[in-house]
Design a protein around this motif. Structure first.
Motif, PDB file in Angstrom:
ATOM      1  N   GLU A  12       0.807  -1.145   0.076  1.00 33.04           N
ATOM      2  CA  GLU A  12      -0.077   0.044  -0.045  1.00 33.04           C
ATOM      3  C   GLU A  12       0.814   1.298  -0.107  1.00 33.04           C
ATOM      4  N   ARG A  13       1.833   1.109   0.695  1.00 26.86           N
ATOM      5  CA  ARG A  13       2.834   2.187   0.549  1.00 26.86           C
ATOM      6  C   ARG A  13       3.417   2.584  -0.557  1.00 26.86           C
ATOM      7  N   LEU A  14       3.841   1.618  -1.233  1.00 28.65           N
ATOM      8  CA  LEU A  14       4.334   1.649  -2.538  1.00 28.65           C
ATOM      9  C   LEU A  14       3.250   2.143  -3.630  1.00 28.65           C
ATOM     10  N   ALA A  15       1.891   1.482  -3.519  1.00 32.11           N
ATOM     11  CA  ALA A  15       1.008   1.635  -4.434  1.00 32.11           C
ATOM     12  C   ALA A  15       0.680   3.398  -4.203  1.00 32.11           C
ATOM     13  N   MET A 155      -5.107   7.220 -10.627  1.00 30.61           N
ATOM     14  CA  MET A 155      -5.562   5.820 -10.215  1.00 30.61           C
ATOM     15  C   MET A 155      -4.582   4.715 -10.233  1.00 30.61           C
ATOM     16  N   ARG A 156      -3.158   5.198 -10.646  1.00 32.06           N
ATOM     17  CA  ARG A 156      -2.203   4.304 -10.789  1.00 32.06           C
ATOM     18  C   ARG A 156      -1.869   3.378  -9.495  1.00 32.06           C
ATOM     19  N   PRO A 157      -2.368   3.989  -8.306  1.00 34.20           N
ATOM     20  CA  PRO A 157      -2.503   2.852  -7.134  1.00 34.20           C
ATOM     21  C   PRO A 157      -3.209   1.647  -7.267  1.00 34.20           C
ATOM     22  N   LEU A 158      -4.472   1.942  -8.124  1.00 32.08           N
ATOM     23  CA  LEU A 158      -5.220   0.881  -8.168  1.00 32.08           C
ATOM     24  C   LEU A 158      -4.499  -0.114  -9.216  1.00 32.08           C
ATOM     25  N   ALA A 159      -3.899   0.410 -10.205  1.00 30.49           N
ATOM     26  CA  ALA A 159      -3.161  -0.494 -11.220  1.00 30.49           C
ATOM     27  C   ALA A 159      -2.309  -1.421 -10.494  1.00 30.49           C
ATOM     28  N   VAL A 160      -1.460  -0.833  -9.480  1.00 31.05           N
ATOM     29  CA  VAL A 160      -0.383  -1.676  -8.557  1.00 31.05           C
ATOM     30  C   VAL A 160      -1.348  -2.688  -7.960  1.00 31.05           C
ATOM     31  N   LEU A 161      -2.343  -2.351  -7.147  1.00 29.89           N
ATOM     32  CA  LEU A 161      -3.243  -3.383  -6.399  1.00 29.89           C
ATOM     33  C   LEU A 161      -3.682  -4.360  -7.217  1.00 29.89           C
ATOM     34  N   ARG A 162      -4.283  -4.081  -8.274  1.00 27.70           N
ATOM     35  CA  ARG A 162      -4.636  -4.961  -9.456  1.00 27.70           C
ATOM     36  C   ARG A 162      -4.006  -6.123  -9.797  1.00 27.70           C
ATOM     37  N   GLY A 163      -2.588  -5.602 -10.482  1.00 28.28           N
ATOM     38  CA  GLY A 163      -1.735  -6.299 -10.932  1.00 28.28           C
ATOM     39  C   GLY A 163      -1.204  -7.096  -9.786  1.00 28.28           C
ATOM     40  N   MET A 164      -0.735  -6.790  -8.599  1.00 31.10           N
ATOM     41  CA  MET A 164      -0.123  -7.595  -7.681  1.00 31.10           C
ATOM     42  C   MET A 164      -1.199  -8.696  -7.200  1.00 31.10           C
ATOM     43  N   GLY A 168      -0.323 -12.604  -7.337  1.00 32.87           N
ATOM     44  CA  GLY A 168      -0.224 -13.114  -6.132  1.00 32.87           C
ATOM     45  C   GLY A 168       1.294 -13.224  -5.374  1.00 32.87           C
ATOM     46  N   GLU A 169       1.757 -14.307  -4.833  1.00 33.02           N
ATOM     47  CA  GLU A 169       2.939 -14.354  -4.443  1.00 33.02           C
ATOM     48  C   GLU A 169       3.882 -15.039  -5.433  1.00 33.02           C
ATOM     49  N   ASN A 170       3.317 -15.018  -6.658  1.00 31.67           N
ATOM     50  CA  ASN A 170       4.297 -15.705  -7.646  1.00 31.67           C
ATOM     51  C   ASN A 170       5.485 -14.960  -7.916  1.00 31.67           C
ATOM     52  N   GLY A 171       6.661 -15.796  -8.231  1.00 32.40           N
ATOM     53  CA  GLY A 171       7.938 -15.084  -8.488  1.00 32.40           C
ATOM     54  C   GLY A 171       8.721 -14.739  -7.287  1.00 32.40           C
ATOM     55  N   ARG A 176       8.593  -9.422  -7.721  1.00 34.27           N
ATOM     56  CA  ARG A 176       7.432  -8.878  -7.316  1.00 34.27           C
ATOM     57  C   ARG A 176       7.484  -7.406  -7.306  1.00 34.27           C
ATOM     58  N   PHE A 177       8.677  -6.985  -6.795  1.00 38.33           N
ATOM     59  CA  PHE A 177       8.801  -5.778  -6.797  1.00 38.33           C
ATOM     60  C   PHE A 177       9.073  -5.066  -7.904  1.00 38.33           C
ATOM     61  N   LEU A 178       9.817  -5.373  -8.834  1.00 37.24           N
ATOM     62  CA  LEU A 178       9.756  -5.015 -10.196  1.00 37.24           C
ATOM     63  C   LEU A 178       8.449  -4.952 -11.037  1.00 37.24           C
ATOM     64  N   ARG A 179       7.731  -6.059 -10.891  1.00 37.76           N
ATOM     65  CA  ARG A 179       6.353  -5.824 -11.342  1.00 37.76           C
ATOM     66  C   ARG A 179       5.494  -4.816 -10.858  1.00 37.76           C
ATOM     67  N   ALA A 180       5.700  -4.480  -9.486  1.00 40.31           N
ATOM     68  CA  ALA A 180       4.857  -3.299  -8.766  1.00 40.31           C
ATOM     69  C   ALA A 180       5.353  -2.066  -9.496  1.00 40.31           C
ATOM     70  N   LEU A 181       6.647  -1.972  -9.777  1.00 37.58           N
ATOM     71  CA  LEU A 181       7.374  -0.677 -10.235  1.00 37.58           C
ATOM     72  C   LEU A 181       6.732  -0.580 -11.665  1.00 37.58           C
TER      73      LEU A 181
END
Length: 188
Positions: A12-15, A155-164, A168-171, A176-181
């Motif tokens: 959430e902090r990153l998002a 709404m980019r935080p929503l993109a992060v939440l949706r994508g993550m 899930g916890e894959n990878g 996962r950090f790079l995906r969130a970025l």
């Protein structure tokens, strides 16, 4: 506000960091409220205690923000939500349904979709169907559609939440950090 940011989980902090400066306090307030409600309704608490704690939040959110008690940092952070208090109040109802009622997670997930719509309105986003679609996919209330919706910057935080949530916890943690970025930078 920094105390609220520091109390947020890493995702959430990153998002929230991907929200424009003007709307970041809205996201931080929402994330902090989610955390406070989850704590109030955590497993192991007596149902009456959960209802009492949630009733306090329901009562506050029913009032105009100008009447809220001073000195509660979270209420101060939620002040800009005044016009959309009903969406936050639905979160309270969702947590109550999850922990005390028989409806399960569905009311809470619907309330979260409503909060995303409220965030979009507060952020002056006009593409509501895209926001609602992404929010429903985030909460697994709608099947994932390809390609992922490109969300407006606000709404980019929503993109992060949706994508993550999708992955899930894959990878690896680094993956996962790079995906969130990537999600935060390009919005899908």
């Amino acid at each position: 506000m920094q105390d609220l940011i520091d109390s947020l989980p890493p995702l959430e902090r990153l998002a929230a960091s991907y929200a424009p400066a003007a709307t970041r306090p809205l996201w931080i307030g929402y994330f902090a409220l989610e955390q406070r409600l989850a704590d109030a309704a955590r497993d192991g608490r007596d149902a009456i205690m959960i209802q009492l704690r949630l009733a306090w939040w329901r009562d506050r959110l029913a009032e105009d923000a100008t009447r809220w008690p001073k000195g509660e940092p979270l209420l101060a952070a939620l002040g800009p939500w005044n016009a959309e208090r009903a969406a936050l109040s639905a979160l309270v109802d969702g947590y109550e349904a999850l922990h005390v009622g028989e409806e399960g997670a569905a009311p809470l997930d619907e309330a979260r979709v409503g909060v995303m719509a409220a965030l979009a309105r507060l952020s002056h986003v006009s593409d509501m169907p895209t926001v609602e679609r992404a929010a429903r996919e985030w909460r697994a209330l709608a099947p994932l559609a390809a390609p992922a919706p490109r969300l407006p910057r606000a709404m980019r935080p929503l993109a992060v939440l949706r994508g993550m949530a999708l992955h899930g916890e894959n990878g690896t943690p680094l993956g996962r950090f790079l995906r969130a970025l990537r999600l935060g930078l390009i919005g899908r």
